[in-house]
Every structure is written in C-alpha cells, then in structure tokens.
Design an enzyme around this catalytic site. Sequence first.
Site, mmCIF file in Angstrom:
data_model
loop_
_atom_site.group_PDB
_atom_site.id
_atom_site.type_symbol
_atom_site.label_atom_id
_atom_site.label_comp_id
_atom_site.label_asym_id
_atom_site.label_seq_id
_atom_site.Cartn_x
_atom_site.Cartn_y
_atom_site.Cartn_z
ATOM 1 C CB SER A 146 -0.949 0.009 1.198
ATOM 2 O OG SER A 146 -0.225 0.096 2.412
ATOM 3 C CG ASP A 204 5.212 0.215 5.796
ATOM 4 O OD1 ASP A 204 6.068 0.081 6.694
ATOM 5 O OD2 ASP A 204 4.310 -0.613 5.599
#
Length: 333
Positions: A146, A204
Amino acid sequence: MSSEVLLVSAPGKVILHGEHAVVHGKVALAVALNLRTFLRLQTHSNGKVGLSLPNIGVRRAWDVASLQLLDTSFLGHGDGAVLTPEHVEKLKEVAGFPEDCVDPERLAVLAFLYLYLSICRGQRALPSLDITVWSELPTGAGLGSSAAYSVCLAAALLTACEEIPNPLKDGEAASRWTEQNLELINKWAFQGERVIHGNPSGVDNAVSTWGGALRYQQGKISSLKRPPALKILLINTKVPRSTKALVANVRSRLLKFPEIVAPLLTSIDAISLECERVLGEMAVAPTPEHYLVLEQPTCEVGTLPPCYRHKHHDLKRMTFSEMFQLVSGSSLT
C-alpha cells in the site's frame, strides 16, 4: 498540466526490527526490496478519470465534471492537513461505498480519490487522466504494497500537475527526484497511507520513497551508511493480514495492559538499537560474528503475547522449534 505519459515505480519494504513498536515512537530499521510497484499515467481530454488496478481486479471511472462540483473543503489544505475519520466517510460517499467497507480494494480506491482531489484541485480544472497500477508485491503480506502504491500515486499526480518537475531528461531510461521533491512525495504518500491504514507509523512510505536502508523514529528519517549486503529470505504464508487491524489491536492492548505491553515495546526498541550498532560496525569491518547477531530471530516469534502474534490457524499449528528454523535469517509475512 503535463501531457506526457508518466511511468513511475517504487519499492516494497521489509522491517528488520521494530515492527509495531515504531507506531509507538520506537526505532525501526527497514530496507527496500527488489520487488516494486509500477504506475502508468496518461492524460487525455475525454472528461473522465480512470483507475485500473489489475492485481486486485479494480477498474473504476468518474466524470471529471461531477468531481469538479464536489465540495472538497473537507480535505483541508496541503500535505499537512489532518485527515479524520469523518473525511474518510465523505470519500466513501463520493465513491459510492458503504460506511463499513474495509476491504483493500475499496480502500485503494479511496486513497486514489483522496490524492487526486487533494493534489489536483489546485489546477484550474481537474485533469482527465487514466492511471494503471500493477505490482510485484503481494497485498496483505506486510511488504509495503500500500505504501508503494501511495508513493507512486503521489509522485505521478504531483508531476502531472506540475507541482514537482519531471526529473527524466531526454535519452534517460530512469531518473530520481531531488531530496526536496522526495520530501513532498513522501508527505502526500503518508496521507494516502492514512486513508488505507488509519494510523500508520510512516516508515513504509519513507522506505518506498527513498529506498535503501533507513532508520525511522517518530517521523525522523536517516539513512544507514554503507549497510552490508543482506540476503533476506521472504516466506509468503499466503495468509493475508490487515495492517490497520493489527495496529489497532496492539494499541488496544497497550491501553488495556500498559504494564505488560510497554516493556515489550522497550525490548523491541533495544533489539533495533543493537541491530543498528552491529550494522554500523559492519560498515567498517564486518566479521562472521556480526552476521550471527543479525540472523537471530527477534522476540516477535514465539515470545510475544497474543496481541502481536499472527492470528491464523495454519500458523498456530507450528511449534516454536519449527518457527525458529523457519524464520532464522528470514522474514515471515
């Protein structure tokens, strides 16, 4: 508005140490993978904006004129706007999704709509364009799929709207944005991550934006200097997980049992710091003993309480001995 076809890619990531603890202000060490997500953006003049995500079977299109009429004041202004659950609910109305939708396909659409409407509304008119995103990263495997998606979207939309320049020069096969432009890409990508995950740490999208090996703590990012070449065995259990649900579960347990969970977060932080020390020494003079330290399984295997463990019957059947053999020098996703 740039009329060129844009091709963008961003890597996935694996967190060496500090997963979950990083959400609570602890240190995380993460590295980019040689598995990437790719995006193709093509502008046109047909009055539509389209999104195609072939890996997860999503294909959507909207009339630009209808989107132009929306009241987007709820989105706030700039990459630092505070995204609230109420904002996400309004995005669901725009997409025609039910209030309780949490599946990754719909969340990916919501992240796109948020970034498209937020970044492109500075134009005189919302642009007509088609975006296709495909990936080498499995979804729900903890490899930053994502984040790579959000980074690709942010970079492509910012470039198409000329908020940042296209770094690719004539004759070049690939290029990279400046540090200043990467900062902006990362900030917008973090907003996309917030749509998908609710309360992500930001590690991330940082790794996906800059690549390489990074130290991350409370939004502060620094590169690990000359990290050694690490061969990381990624084991895909094919058991999907929801980062949003896992993060929420750990937070709930921390609030309910602070005396138990807080020391565990401190222990994970100590492991991250020890690994950082070893990697620093290896940059100067690596020894076999350094690799032995890095190959030890972390306390996230077998010793953490249920709030951290994988909750799937296929994994619960494994003995600690089996898991030790499986994850020594590897990452279970």
